[in-house]
Design an enzyme around this catalytic site. Structure first.
Site, short mmCIF file in Angstrom:
data_model
loop_
_atom_site.label_atom_id
_atom_site.label_comp_id
_atom_site.label_asym_id
_atom_site.label_seq_id
_atom_site.Cartn_x
_atom_site.Cartn_y
_atom_site.Cartn_z
CD1 TRP A 290 24.76 55.54 23.17
CD2 TRP A 290 24.91 56.71 21.28
NE1 TRP A 290 23.59 56.24 23.03
CE2 TRP A 290 23.65 56.98 21.88
CE3 TRP A 290 25.22 57.35 20.08
CZ2 TRP A 290 22.72 57.84 21.32
CZ3 TRP A 290 24.29 58.21 19.52
CH2 TRP A 290 23.05 58.45 20.13
CD GLU B 12 21.69 49.39 22.79
OE1 GLU B 12 22.90 49.66 22.65
OE2 GLU B 12 20.79 50.02 22.23
CG HIS C 139 22.63 48.10 14.23
ND1 HIS C 139 21.35 47.82 14.64
CD2 HIS C 139 23.03 49.15 14.99
CE1 HIS C 139 21.00 48.66 15.62
NE2 HIS C 139 22.02 49.48 15.84
CG ASP D 76 25.19 50.52 18.01
OD1 ASP D 76 24.27 50.99 17.34
OD2 ASP D 76 25.17 50.48 19.25
CG HIS E 201 22.94 54.59 15.23
ND1 HIS E 201 21.62 54.91 15.49
CD2 HIS E 201 23.13 53.33 15.72
CE1 HIS E 201 21.05 53.89 16.12
NE2 HIS E 201 21.94 52.93 16.28
CG HIS F 40 17.84 50.23 18.49
ND1 HIS F 40 17.72 50.37 17.13
CD2 HIS F 40 19.06 50.77 18.82
CE1 HIS F 40 18.80 50.98 16.65
NE2 HIS F 40 19.63 51.22 17.66
CD GLN G 166 18.86 56.99 20.30
OE1 GLN G 166 19.76 56.77 19.52
NE2 GLN G 166 18.52 56.12 21.25
#
Length: 447
Positions: free
Chosen positions: A318, A216, A58, A312, A60, A213, A153
């Protein structure tokens, strides 16, 4: 007759020392070390530990190395991260995405990651990042295995009055491998449930895997994981379905969690936790005590449910840090999940190797076994416990029989003498390892 031999290595999970024969990019033979005379190329294993490559389940990649562009996420929250990314998206170009991802892939390959599942934001009318990642996937095929998740997203039904569904399906037509969703971010719970149903409909239509997702958030009332698990059970798709994050599970009361786990065992879905990022993003609205923002990894593992670990993010809106090391991920999970028992800690290594391979459905081509691709790492570690404790670099990374990365081993020497009160003259080498076997010569420390 093997083309290349890797001599004198220990293999994770097996006793003894071995020689590994490689032919045509696959493992052709595994024999007891020193029982053959070899001609041709020999890679000296020097008693190092051979293990399968790390699996990143996982990440991005479309957003890597964009931290601070155009502004920093000063609050550190998930929601500001999404806002900052929405500000960065209009500036995406093919060259921008390819350049950043190429850099990140080199970091990851150097540290032994050869299988990657990346989420790519498809709430972008141009699908710029998706098309760049599809191009890159083909470019690195045969070296790095990349799965692409079409990830909405900004929501499926909440993005531009439902246009997220149209873009999600277009991403699958273009070649994305996995269908994604983000139900807890949709405007309403009803939208969230519809987004999961749409995700399963598309997965069945295009014969794709599912990776959502899910929950979260710190809200204990965010319970989309029960919807995801129920749909997987009803449609008989359990092993093709993954719930990512599920951080709200850390806030569920135990009575509800007990009921939920019964459903999760029946559904047989996979889970991915992202400890580096979620302990940073979550709990931001708490005073004290502060929640960890981490799903119930230990409990999922104890229940026999497949759970694994991912990054992630690496240096993006983030999470402004990261190096691409899967051992950092496992190391953090061990601590924040309080998995410090010997079997628990070693399970954290499995969560970035074998368990992640199961989630990606690549078990048929993963592992150090005759007939499988010769993709492996050589590391200076005694076993999984030692690997997690010291986090040594991968001294050699091989993909399909090709050496794709090497790292010179680090040697630390401490020189000390009390003569004339001078420190640094003469002395001895120090090995910082806690040995369970034969001592290492002080003149040639292994660390």
């Amino acid at each position: 007759m093997s083309d290349v031999w890797i001599s004198d290595v220990r293999i994770m999970g097996r006793e003894g020392n071995f020689d590994i024969g490689v032919q045509g990019g696959h493992i052709a033979e595994i024999v007891t070390a020193g029982t053959r005379t070899y001609s041709g190329q020999v890679i000296e294993g020097r008693g190092l530990l051979a293990m399968p490559p790390f699996v990143e389940p996982h990440i991005h990649l479309d957003s890597v190395l964009t931290a601070g562009q155009p502004r920093w996420n000063e609050s550190g929250t998930l929601f500001e991260g999404i806002q900052r990314w929405s500000e960065r998206k209009p500036y995406l170009t093919r060259e921008d995405v390819l350049t950043r991802v190429d850099e990140a892939l080199q970091w990851m390959m150097a540290q032994g990651t050869l299988h990657i599942r990346t989420h790519v934001d498809v709430t972008d009318p141009t699908l710029t990042a998706l098309q760049a990642l599809l191009e890159l996937r083909e470019k690195v095929r045969g070296v790095v295995d990349i799965q692409i998740v079409a990830f909405p997203q900004e929501g499926i039904y909440s993005y531009q009055n439902g246009r997220g569904l149209e873009l999600l399906e277009e991403a699958l037509r273009l070649g994305a491998d996995v269908v994604g969703a983000i139900p807890h971010y949709e405007y309403t719970r009803e939208y969230g449930v519809r987004s999961i149903d749409a995700c399963f409909d598309l997965a069945e239509k295009y014969d794709r895997l599912v990776d959502v997702h899910c929950d979260e958030i710190d809200d204990e009332q965010s319970r989309f994981v029960e919807v995801l698990a129920t749909r997987a059970l009803e449609r008989g798709m359990g092993q093709r379905v993954t719930a990512s994050h599920t951080t709200a599970m850390g806030s569920y009361n135990d009575a509800y969690a007990y009921k939920l786990f019964g459903l999760l065992r029946k559904a047989d879905i996979h889970f991915i936790a992202n400890p580096l990022i979620n302990i940073t993003l979550q709990g931001r609205f708490d005073s004290y005590p502060k929640r960890r923002g981490f799903t119930r990894v230990k409990e999922l593992w104890q229940a026999g449910i497949n759970v694994c670990l991912g990054h992630d993010d690496i240096m993006d809106p983030w999470y402004s840090f990261g190096t691409g090391s899967m051992l950092q991920v496992a190391h953090m999970a061990m601590h924040v999940g309080q998995m410090t028992g010997r079997q628990e800690a070693m399970a954290c290594v499995d969560m970035v190797t074998y368990r992640s391979a199961k989630t990606l459905q690549i078990e048929d081509r993963y592992g150090i076994e005759v007939g499988k691709p010769a993709s492996l790492l050589l590391v200076d570690a005694d076993d999984k416990w030692d690997l997690l404790r010291r986090m040594p670099p991968a001294e050699l990374v091989m993909s399909h029989g090709m050496v794709v990365a090497k790292t010179d081993p680090v040697k630390r020497r401490v020189y000390w003498t009390s003569r004339d009160g001078v420190v640094g003259e003469g002395g001895y080498g120090v090995d910082f390892r806690m040995h369970t076997g034969s001592p290492v010569s002080a003149s040639e420390p292994r660390v």
